[in-house]
Design an enzyme around this catalytic site. Structure first.
Site, PDB file in Angstrom:
ATOM      1  CD  GLU A  53      -2.036 -30.639 -35.707  1.00  0.00           C
ATOM      2  OE1 GLU A  53      -2.657 -29.718 -35.144  1.00  0.00           O
ATOM      3  OE2 GLU A  53      -1.489 -30.498 -36.821  1.00  0.00           O
TER       4      GLU A  53
ATOM      5  CD  GLU B  29      -0.696 -27.192 -32.246  1.00  0.00           C
ATOM      6  OE1 GLU B  29      -1.294 -26.601 -33.171  1.00  0.00           O
ATOM      7  OE2 GLU B  29       0.209 -28.033 -32.432  1.00  0.00           O
TER       8      GLU B  29
END
Length: 839
Positions: A186, A255
């Site tokens: 991320e 995710e």
């Protein structure tokens, strides 16, 4: 963006993958194209679930992996936990809960693949985002940017993990289960914030990873500019509109958040099974080919591993497998049924792009047709208020609101995301021991004269002093009060004000607790401001600063701080306001009880404990201990800590984590509707109650008898209220609509038979259905645990269940009028709701 100049690079990558694979194994290859990951020449729709090995015990791993496989998963995804594996520079640990190789081999033995997210930054609500704290003190370091010291340390650990995997032949190209790996995590939002150094770091990171020659693809999540050949992927509650940064890369979702984490002081988030299934079906119908549930099993933040700060010890995450290893129903079963429907559709999904047609103002069809004749259709209703009937292929289909029906042959609806074919269940915590014989010991306040205390001018940052070896750091100083001070005569006590970077603070004046302050996840900083009792002469001010996990997300980890940074002022003296910040302060790391190892058998014998009528209750800074025998059975166990305030708990010397039932959940908790866009503020529970009441006790940590339970209590609590409980299934429910799609429909059209759905009830092994709490065929209302009759009810609704289910572990009842004495409301859509007790 698509660029023909990229083609040679992509072809070179494919050749490199094939060559690397040939070196290790003639047959094993992993590559990708625009549709999917390709394993040994076969394109796959891959369904994955996150299970973090340190958040459960090795004894739990085989069952968790088996339940994941039974739930229809192909892949287990896990981070690699740098601070667990390298607690000090060059000193590695890969044992017990951190035995990464053992975990991966168990996944392999179960016949599943692995996605290894090396990071080594992981976020994950894990202490310091997975970074070792010692890394912060490497000279010249700046985290996650184009910085030499950071890149050197990151590369060294990444190479260490890749080398281990190669040595154990765990990459797919060596015949092992690892089909892909992740570098960084991320980083896109951070890169956007820091600019050019971030872009340079991204490029270096990708090149460094690819050079390691694993033979399997690398991915970067939330990284839109992931350099070739690295695949960029999506994280979020929904990812249907995500597109990879090149047309030759597959659409992957690393995710899909199955719930959300719990914070101390926050309500407990849940996410409806119907919405998760809807999000997955919507992603697949838009060309997605890899979906990972974060989390599939969340587990427990044992010890001091929780990050945040203020992340709870439970990392349950409302996942399909709960913190204790039990299936969360209906979520686990509903997703299992979804996965079966997707797998039936796979031949068409991997072979063609969808053709989208409108079926109404908020409805559409996505149709996949391969050249070989395979066909699959996804019929979607995006309306959050109204169910509709749509016509597709000259056949009418019912589409509930906010739902998608899957037709693996473009004819037969086998699954709808809003229709639960799987049963629901309600768990309960049953006390098995709430009569512990407790002993207590008062934590002694330290002195500036203690041998292990250090003295410095001014206030020092907490983690710099403790290196995170303890949650606790004492700040101690003296305040001299002249006998002529006016407040001594007026009785107007001076105001002590302390500014702290967090996370909690206990203030002692001359050995007596004067007050407590604490922050929260949104604002960990705190201010203590109270009038304090001082006397003429020397006054001892002792501040116990408490960390509650180090932050796990953000920029510039090297600059983050905790503890009393000041100013510290005393107002209301003859001189006005005195600044105590710059005077001499003494520091003592940790508690005396920690130094004496009171949580262990040998350490506990080094002090004198009291019991019986002398037992201390509701006093701060108190240690408690007791022993107990392990209860029979194999149900998961927990401690009910609702009578305590804040502290830590150990079983046989192992920390089960921080307890903080005294932090009551704030925020809004209302009715939960599955329809409509989900956020972590929706469908919350536990408002006005402790954020976490129960604390998981792994069975494998217990001996048959003589187990040592130790509690350190900061605030003051009543240990007689602590109970050991077992987690069991109390009730099971089914909520089935007439004519709803089921897997049994598959193949029945061709035979001319009509399938009618069934209500399936099943109690866990060792339990049987003992009572039918509720049954209604017609238009019942409510949910499991709160069903009620609606405007239409068949009066023989209970009969079939009383006859066929009582005394059995499981039973199935067909949802049809004749089973319940006739149709109670002709021409209306009916359903069956039933609730049964397991005992």
């Amino acid at each position: 963006m698509w660029d023909k100049k990229m083609l040679p690079r992509v072809n070179i990558f494919m050749l490199w993958l094939l060559f690397s694979s040939w070196v290790f194994s003639v047959s094993a290859t992993v590559s990708y194209d625009s549709k999917a990951i390709i394993i040994n020449g076969r394109k796959r729709i891959l369904l994955s679930g996150s299970i973090h090995y340190p958040r459960s015990t090795p004894e739990m791993w085989p069952d968790l992996i088996a339940k994941a496989k039974e739930g229809g998963l192909d892949v287990i995804q896990t981070y690699v936990f740098w601070n667990g594996h390298e607690p000090s520079p060059g000193k590695y640990y890969f044992e017990d809960r951190y035995d990464l190789v053992r975990f991966i081999k168990l996944v392999e033995q179960a016949g599943l693949y692995v996605h290894l997210r090396i990071g080594p930054y992981i976020c994950a609500e894990w202490n310091f985002g997975g970074f070792p704290v010692w890394l912060k003190y490497v000279p010249g370091i700046v985290f996650r940017t184009d910085n030499g010291p950071f890149k050197a340390a990151m590369q060294k650990f990444t190479e260490k993990i890749v080398s281990m995997m190669k040595a154990e032949k765990l990459f797919q190209t060596q015949g092992g289960p690892i089909i892909m790996s992740q570098i960084e995590n991320e980083f896109g939002p951070v890169e956007w914030e820091i600019g050019a150094p971030g872009k340079a770091y991204t490029k270096w990171t990708a090149q460094m990873a690819v050079r390691l020659g694993t033979g399997v693809p690398w991915i970067m999540c939330k990284q839109d500019d992931a350099p070739d050949p690295v695949i960029n992927t999506c994280n979020g509650f929904y990812c249907e509109n995500f597109t990879p940064n090149a047309k030759y890369k597959p659409k992957m979702w690393t995710e899909n958040w199955t719930g959300w984490y719990t914070e101390f002081g926050g309500a407990v988030p849940t996410r409806p099974a119907e919405d998760i299934a809807f999000s997955v079906a919507r992603f697949i119908q838009n060309g997605g080919s890899f979906v990972n549930y974060y989390m599939y099993h969340g587990g427990t933040n044992f010890g001091r591993t929780a990050g945040g700060p203020f992340i709870a010890t439970s990392y349950d995450y409302d996942a399909p497998i709960d913190e204790y290893g039990l299936p969360r129903e209906p979520k686990w079963g509903h997703l299992r049924d979804l996965h079966k429907a997707i797998k039936l559709s796979e031949p068409a999904l991997i072979s063609a792009d969808p053709v989208v047609t409108s079926l109404g103002s908020h409805q559409e069809a996505h149709v996949f047709k391969s050249k070989s004749g395979a066909c699959a259709a996804f019929l979607a209703n995006y309306d959050t208020k109204y169910s509709v009937k749509v016509t597709f292929g000259n056949v009418q289909y019912d589409l509930p609101r906010w739902s998608i029906s899957i037709l693996p042959d473009c004819k037969t609806a086998v699954f709808n995301t809003a229709r639960l074919g799987a049963q629901s269940s309600q768990k309960k915590m049953i006390p098995v021991n709430n009569a512990f014989a407790w002993q207590s010991y008062n934590e002694e306040s330290p002195s500036a004269d203690d041998q292990d205390a250090t003295v410095h001018d001014g206030l020092w940052e907490q983690i710099y002093v403790t290196r995170d070896s303890s949650d606790y750091l004492w700040y101690m100083t003296d305040v001299k009060i002249d006998p002529n001070e006016g407040f001594l005569k007026s009785g107007q006590d001076p105001l002590l004000t302390i500014w702290s970077a967090g996370h909690a603070l206990h203030v002692f004046i001359n050995g007596q607790l004067s007050g407590t302050a604490y922050g929260g996840l949104e604002n960990p900083k705190l201010t203590f401001s109270n009038n304090v009792k001082l006397r003429a002469g020397i006054n001892k001010i002792s501040l116990l600063s408490v960390a509650v996990g180090l932050p796990n997300v953000g920029t510039h980890f090297e600059t983050w701080n905790a503890g009393v940074l000041g100013p510290v002022t005393l107002k209301g003296l003859n001189e006005g306001t005195r600044d105590l910040s710059k005077q001499k302060w003494s520091y003592k790391i940790g508690l005396k009880g920690e130094a004496l190892n009171l949580h262990t058998v040998t350490g506990g014998s080094s002090v004198e404990w009291v019991q019986g009528s002398l037992l201390v209750k509701k006093q701060p800074m108190t240690w408690y201990k007791t022993t107990f025998n392990a209860p029979g059975g194999n149900e998961p166990l927990a401690l009910d800590m609702s009578s305590m305030g804040k502290g830590q708990v150990w079983i046989n010397g192992q920390s089960i984590g921080r307890h903080w039932p005294g932090y009551i959940a704030r925020g809004g908790c209302g009715a939960c509707d599955y329809a409509g866009t989900y956020s972590d503020k929706k469908c919350r529970t536990n408002c006005g109650e402790p954020s976490q009441r129960w604390y998981h006790v792994p069975r494998s940590w217990l001996k048959p008898s003589g187990n040592l339970l130790v509690v350190f209590e900061e605030w003051g609590g009543d240990p007689s209220g602590i109970a050991l409980v077992k987690r069991t299934t109390a009730r099971v429910c089914a909520d089935i609509f007439e004519g709803q799609p089921t897997m049994k429909n598959w193949g029945m059209l061709a035979s001319g038979r009509i399938n009618r759905p069934k209500a399936h009830l099943w109690c866990p092994p060792g339990q049987k259905i003992s009572e039918i709490k509720f049954a209604s065929y017609g238009m019942p209302e409510g949910t499991c645990g709160s069903f009620r009759e609606g405007s239409c009810h068949a009066h023989k609704s209970y009969d079939a269940f009383q006859k066929n289910c009582i005394g059995k572990q499981s039973c199935s009842i067909t949802v049809a009028p004749e089973v319940f004495g006739g149709d109670p409301c002709p021409d209306s859509m009916k359903k069956l709701s039933v609730e049964a007790a397991c005992s």
